[in-house]
Scaffold this motif. Structure first.
Motif, mmCIF file in Angstrom:
data_model
loop_
_atom_site.group_PDB
_atom_site.id
_atom_site.type_symbol
_atom_site.label_atom_id
_atom_site.label_comp_id
_atom_site.label_asym_id
_atom_site.label_seq_id
_atom_site.Cartn_x
_atom_site.Cartn_y
_atom_site.Cartn_z
ATOM 1 N N GLN A 1 0.763 -1.101 -0.011
ATOM 2 C CA GLN A 1 0.129 -0.092 0.428
ATOM 3 C C GLN A 1 0.846 1.153 0.261
ATOM 4 O O GLN A 1 1.864 1.355 0.578
ATOM 5 C CB GLN A 1 -0.666 0.094 1.053
ATOM 6 C CG GLN A 1 -2.159 0.915 1.678
ATOM 7 C CD GLN A 1 -3.374 0.696 0.556
ATOM 8 O OE1 GLN A 1 -3.549 -0.358 0.221
ATOM 9 N NE2 GLN A 1 -3.194 1.819 -0.728
ATOM 10 N N VAL A 2 1.030 2.696 -0.945
ATOM 11 C CA VAL A 2 1.768 3.059 -1.006
ATOM 12 C C VAL A 2 0.252 4.293 -1.420
ATOM 13 O O VAL A 2 0.041 4.799 -2.370
ATOM 14 C CB VAL A 2 2.601 3.439 -2.765
ATOM 15 C CG1 VAL A 2 3.327 4.257 -2.533
ATOM 16 C CG2 VAL A 2 3.100 1.651 -2.607
ATOM 17 N N GLY A 3 0.591 4.928 -0.248
ATOM 18 C CA GLY A 3 -0.312 5.949 0.046
ATOM 19 C C GLY A 3 -1.709 5.882 -0.535
ATOM 20 O O GLY A 3 -2.809 4.610 -0.298
ATOM 21 N N GLN A 4 -3.043 5.920 -1.418
ATOM 22 C CA GLN A 4 -3.812 5.614 -2.400
ATOM 23 C C GLN A 4 -3.411 4.516 -2.945
ATOM 24 O O GLN A 4 -5.351 3.905 -2.953
ATOM 25 C CB GLN A 4 -4.668 6.976 -2.561
ATOM 26 C CG GLN A 4 -4.829 8.205 -1.572
ATOM 27 C CD GLN A 4 -5.768 7.081 -0.034
ATOM 28 O OE1 GLN A 4 -7.090 6.481 -0.521
ATOM 29 N NE2 GLN A 4 -5.865 7.617 0.965
ATOM 30 N N ALA A 5 -2.613 3.935 -3.404
ATOM 31 C CA ALA A 5 -2.645 3.378 -4.160
ATOM 32 C C ALA A 5 -1.847 1.619 -3.576
ATOM 33 O O ALA A 5 -1.267 1.714 -2.821
ATOM 34 C CB ALA A 5 -0.926 3.935 -5.340
ATOM 35 N N ARG A 6 -2.617 0.680 -4.575
ATOM 36 C CA ARG A 6 -1.815 -0.887 -3.697
ATOM 37 C C ARG A 6 -1.330 -1.241 -5.108
ATOM 38 O O ARG A 6 -1.360 -0.986 -6.425
ATOM 39 C CB ARG A 6 -3.137 -1.499 -3.784
ATOM 40 C CG ARG A 6 -3.889 -1.134 -2.633
ATOM 41 C CD ARG A 6 -5.081 -1.950 -3.576
ATOM 42 N NE ARG A 6 -5.308 -3.594 -3.513
ATOM 43 C CZ ARG A 6 -5.217 -4.774 -2.067
ATOM 44 N NH1 ARG A 6 -4.959 -4.428 -0.763
ATOM 45 N NH2 ARG A 6 -4.597 -6.085 -2.551
ATOM 46 N N VAL A 7 0.231 -1.327 -5.041
ATOM 47 C CA VAL A 7 1.331 -2.026 -5.880
ATOM 48 C C VAL A 7 1.399 -3.643 -5.420
ATOM 49 O O VAL A 7 1.856 -3.422 -4.213
ATOM 50 C CB VAL A 7 2.419 -0.860 -5.990
ATOM 51 C CG1 VAL A 7 3.293 -1.154 -6.732
ATOM 52 C CG2 VAL A 7 2.028 0.362 -5.913
ATOM 53 N N GLU A 8 1.225 -3.741 -6.346
ATOM 54 C CA GLU A 8 1.833 -5.351 -6.513
ATOM 55 C C GLU A 8 2.539 -5.925 -7.914
ATOM 56 O O GLU A 8 2.946 -5.504 -8.989
ATOM 57 C CB GLU A 8 0.602 -6.271 -7.197
ATOM 58 C CG GLU A 8 0.957 -7.707 -7.535
ATOM 59 C CD GLU A 8 -0.369 -8.315 -8.460
ATOM 60 O OE1 GLU A 8 0.071 -8.483 -8.984
ATOM 61 O OE2 GLU A 8 -1.383 -8.541 -7.175
ATOM 62 N N ALA A 9 4.188 -6.871 -6.833
ATOM 63 C CA ALA A 9 5.230 -6.981 -8.154
ATOM 64 C C ALA A 9 4.789 -8.607 -8.197
ATOM 65 O O ALA A 9 5.155 -9.356 -7.079
ATOM 66 C CB ALA A 9 6.113 -6.553 -7.195
ATOM 67 N N PHE A 10 5.853 -8.332 -9.466
ATOM 68 C CA PHE A 10 5.278 -9.418 -9.782
ATOM 69 C C PHE A 10 6.851 -10.367 -10.205
ATOM 70 O O PHE A 10 6.975 -9.685 -11.549
ATOM 71 C CB PHE A 10 4.085 -9.843 -10.743
ATOM 72 C CG PHE A 10 3.833 -11.277 -11.511
ATOM 73 C CD1 PHE A 10 3.021 -12.833 -10.916
ATOM 74 C CD2 PHE A 10 4.033 -11.526 -12.433
ATOM 75 C CE1 PHE A 10 3.199 -13.483 -11.122
ATOM 76 C CE2 PHE A 10 3.937 -13.185 -12.953
ATOM 77 C CZ PHE A 10 3.001 -14.238 -12.260
ATOM 78 N N VAL A 11 7.256 -11.862 -9.913
ATOM 79 C CA VAL A 11 7.879 -11.982 -10.386
ATOM 80 C C VAL A 11 7.235 -14.141 -10.716
ATOM 81 O O VAL A 11 7.278 -14.563 -10.287
ATOM 82 C CB VAL A 11 9.099 -12.684 -9.870
ATOM 83 C CG1 VAL A 11 10.015 -12.880 -10.832
ATOM 84 C CG2 VAL A 11 9.861 -11.093 -9.781
ATOM 85 N N GLY A 12 7.307 -14.893 -12.394
ATOM 86 C CA GLY A 12 7.455 -15.676 -12.503
ATOM 87 C C GLY A 12 8.165 -16.644 -13.609
ATOM 88 O O GLY A 12 8.860 -16.247 -14.494
ATOM 89 N N MET A 13 8.148 -17.957 -13.105
ATOM 90 C CA MET A 13 9.709 -18.694 -14.308
ATOM 91 C C MET A 13 8.492 -19.680 -14.557
ATOM 92 O O MET A 13 8.251 -20.506 -13.740
ATOM 93 C CB MET A 13 10.442 -18.586 -12.894
ATOM 94 C CG MET A 13 11.637 -19.765 -13.745
ATOM 95 S SD MET A 13 12.494 -18.748 -14.784
ATOM 96 C CE MET A 13 13.422 -17.379 -13.172
ATOM 97 N N ASP A 14 8.627 -20.154 -15.670
ATOM 98 C CA ASP A 14 8.127 -21.069 -16.217
ATOM 99 C C ASP A 14 8.896 -22.896 -17.010
ATOM 100 O O ASP A 14 10.139 -21.599 -17.378
ATOM 101 C CB ASP A 14 6.844 -20.982 -17.342
ATOM 102 C CG ASP A 14 5.744 -20.867 -17.336
ATOM 103 O OD1 ASP A 14 5.190 -20.556 -15.517
ATOM 104 O OD2 ASP A 14 5.105 -19.618 -18.089
#
Length: 635
Positions: free
Chosen positions: A583-596
């Protein structure tokens, strides 16, 4: 997502010119491109044409809220080519206006963005989503670019009346076609392009625009009416390795009316019923000619007007027989007409038409053994007509392509039987299991496929029998698992037909065994349905396992440089993903890493059925990664 559904085989060609290869209980496995044998519906609007041809690429997954899969006899109530049904639904706007931005990058030059806006003002809700996708591709000549707009407006005009308006635009400026590889090419270098793909610049461009509207009105507590209307256009241009090009300009439209009701019958027993009518029409001007180094060259060699129409009537009723039994009955009457008008002024007249009529009845009985346990048996009959693309070519006595409408292709007829159970042993656990058997006569099969052309024929009989299993378990607020398995034997049976593979041979592109398993962990606990995911860390590990599958009807296994080797070996693959929400101020931030493909296994991800040059195999990706960030900002 479809790998999670038992009975569904979703093969990624890693070829954006040809789309996914999806089959349900074996239906659709023959498709050289797009979807066949499966009904695809988005926001209540059919995405499959009257002849059964559909395109999964036009579904906007970035704004999709949920996906539903229907398998078994009850799917036959959806009409022609409904070996299964896939429905997707765009999410609806929440009470708070919101903007969402997603940026992803990954292996092989992949770049993906998504820009989404949602707002509700009074009784009007809006979701607008614009996404882009670019990739260079793992294989030579496999780069692609896509742009898509999906917008849904909902209007609650009255407490009992709702309208939904849908606009969808799909633009693929180019998708290079790497073609398939033969066994020798696959073993030498799976990243190479197929024969002549580079020299002749094989590729495809597509643009589709569609609008639709769905109206729902509740007359009273026992009666609800629904109406839909839609229309669209599609242009397609493809350059093939034979130094030929083919293109189409399609216009399509349709409407449907449906009534859902409740009644008390048989001394107060409950009954739910639905009746309706569907009309759909598609018309396309299909042309073709010579090409030189991937550009048009010379006069037209093909110019025809293709037309497909269906007019269907359907009804279904669920009867409550006491407290412990529910009887399901239903039927659909379908009329499908295919026409082709040859507009060439020279050569053999390739015009023709054919009409298919069928009644698809279903019946089922559910025993509510306990409040948390159902046991059911369903039976039904279905049918599947050839698509316009499948009726476009005939074969002469020397097994050569003839560009002439083939009215001799018959619709396949299938009989479905299913026995299953759905059990909720606890509030956190669900188990589904089903055994099924499907017998089909006049199965439509790919008799010959070469350089973008495929001619089809009817096989005498096929039989599919199998078992499906699915288990979901929430072990705690932080851990959950999911597993699904499909065991299926799909074979040709003895009989006489225009095309008759050896009795007992396996149908191609259908693995006998498939397993999906997933383990997921959440630092703060998983959110309930309709709730936003919790902040913090989440991680997941997926296993996808498939047994071997054949690529041709002959089940050829001859080795050597000139041998016809058509067996794609089975594999197991691990995929992992980690996401962190802030939660950054009013914003919801999502960081994503995927490996197939964590273990970097060499795989064949799909096959081109009965490819005449033995270039059956489309390689899977080696180890690949994606990283991204998403931000949701209230406005």
């Amino acid at each position: 997502m479809l790998n999670r559904a038992p009975g569904v085989v979703a093969l990624n060609r890693n070829n954006y010119a040809q789309d996914l290869q999806i089959s349900i209980r074996g239906f659709g496995s023959r498709a050289a491109f797009g979807l066949r044998g499966i009904r695809l519906i988005t926001d209540g609007i059919p995405a499959s044409m009257p002849d059964g041809q559909g395109q999964a690429s036009t579904v906007s997954m970035t704004s999709t809220d949920r996906m539903e899969v229907l398998t078994g006899p009850l799917a036959q109530l959806y009409g022609n080519a409904s070996g299964g049904v896939i429905q997707t639904f765009t999410r609806e706007a929440g009470e708070t206006p919101e903007a969402q931005v997603s940026l992803y990058t990954g292996s092989f030059g992949m770049q993906r963005t998504d820009w989404q806006f949602s707002q509700r003002s009074g009784n009007v809700g809006l979701v607008a989503d614009y996404s882009t996708f670019d990739i260079d591709g793992y294989r030579v000549n496999s780069g692609a670019q896509r742009k898509q707009l999906n917008s849904v407006i909902t209007v609650d005009a009255k407490p009992d009346t709702r309208f939904k308006f849908i606009v969808n635009i799909f633009d693929m400026p180019y998708a290079n076609d790497a073609l398939g590889l033969n066994a020798t090419q696959l073993a030498t270098d799976p990243s190479q392009a197929g024969t002549n793909a580079v020299a002749r610049r094989t590729r495809k461009t597509v643009k589709q625009e569609q609008v639709g509207a769905v109206a729902e009105h509740r007359v009273n507590s026992d009666l609800q009416l629904q109406a839909r209307i839609y229309g669209g256009t599609r242009t397609n241009l493809q350059y093939q390795s034979t130094n030929m090009w083919t293109g189409l300009e399609r216009r399509y439209e349709g409407l449907g009316l449906q009534a859902n009701g409740k009644a008390n019958v048989f001394n107060g027993q409950r009954m739910n019923w639905v009746v309706g009518v569907d009309y759909d029409h598609a018309q396309e001007q299909r042309q073709g000619g010579a090409a030189a180094v991937g550009e048009k060259s010379g006069a037209l060699t093909r110019n025809e007007l293709n037309e497909a129409t269906n007019q269907d009537y359907f009804a279904q009723a669920n009867w409550s027989l006491g407290e412990r039994y529910t009887l399901t009955t239903g039927a659909r009457q379908s009329n499908v007409t295919l026409k082709s008008r040859d507009d060439m002024t020279t050569g053999v007249d390739g015009s023709g038409s054919v009409t298919y009529k069928a009644t698809s009845p279903v019946i089922g009985l559910t025993w509510h053994a306990q409040d948390n346990l159902n046991v059911y048996i369903n039976q039904g009959k279905g049918f599947e007509t050839p698509t316009m693309a499948e009726a476009a070519y005939s074969l002469d006595a020397s097994n050569n392509f003839v560009e002439k409408f083939n009215p001799n292709l018959q619709a396949s007829r299938s009989t479905h039987l299913e026995l299953g159970t759905k059990w909720l042993p606890s509030s956190s656990t669900r188990l589904d299991a089903a055994w099924f058997q499907i017998n089909t006569s006049n199965e439509i099969v790919a008799a010959l496929s070469s350089n973008g052309k495929t001619a089809y024929a009817n096989a005498a009989q096929t039989k599919r029998d199998g078992f499906e299993f699915a288990l979901r378990n929430q072990h705690s607020t932080h851990w959950r698992t999911q597993a699904s398995a499909t065991l299926m034997n799909a074979t040709y049976q003895a009989g006489t037909a225009s095309y008759s593979p050896t009795n007992g041979n396996s149908l191609p592109a259908i693995p006998k065994r498939q397993l999906f398993a997933s383990l997921q962990w959440s630092e703060k606990g998983f959110a309930q349905t309709k709730q936003k995911p919790a902040l913090g860390l989440e991680a997941g590990l997926d296993l996808i396992s498939r047994s071997r599958m054949w690529a041709n009807d002959a089940n050829s296994s001859t080795t050597g440089t000139s041998g016809d080797y058509a067996l794609a070996h089975g594999y197991s693959q691990l995929n992992a993903r980690v996401r962190q929400r802030y939660q950054v101020g009013q914003a919801r931030v999502e960081a994503f890493v995927g490996m197939d493909n964590l273990t970097n296994k060499s795989t064949v991800s799909s096959v081109i059925v009965n490819q005449s040059l033995k270039q059956y195999f489309e390689p899977g990706l080696p180890r690949s990664w994606v990283i991204g960030v998403q931000s949701q900002i209230p406005l």
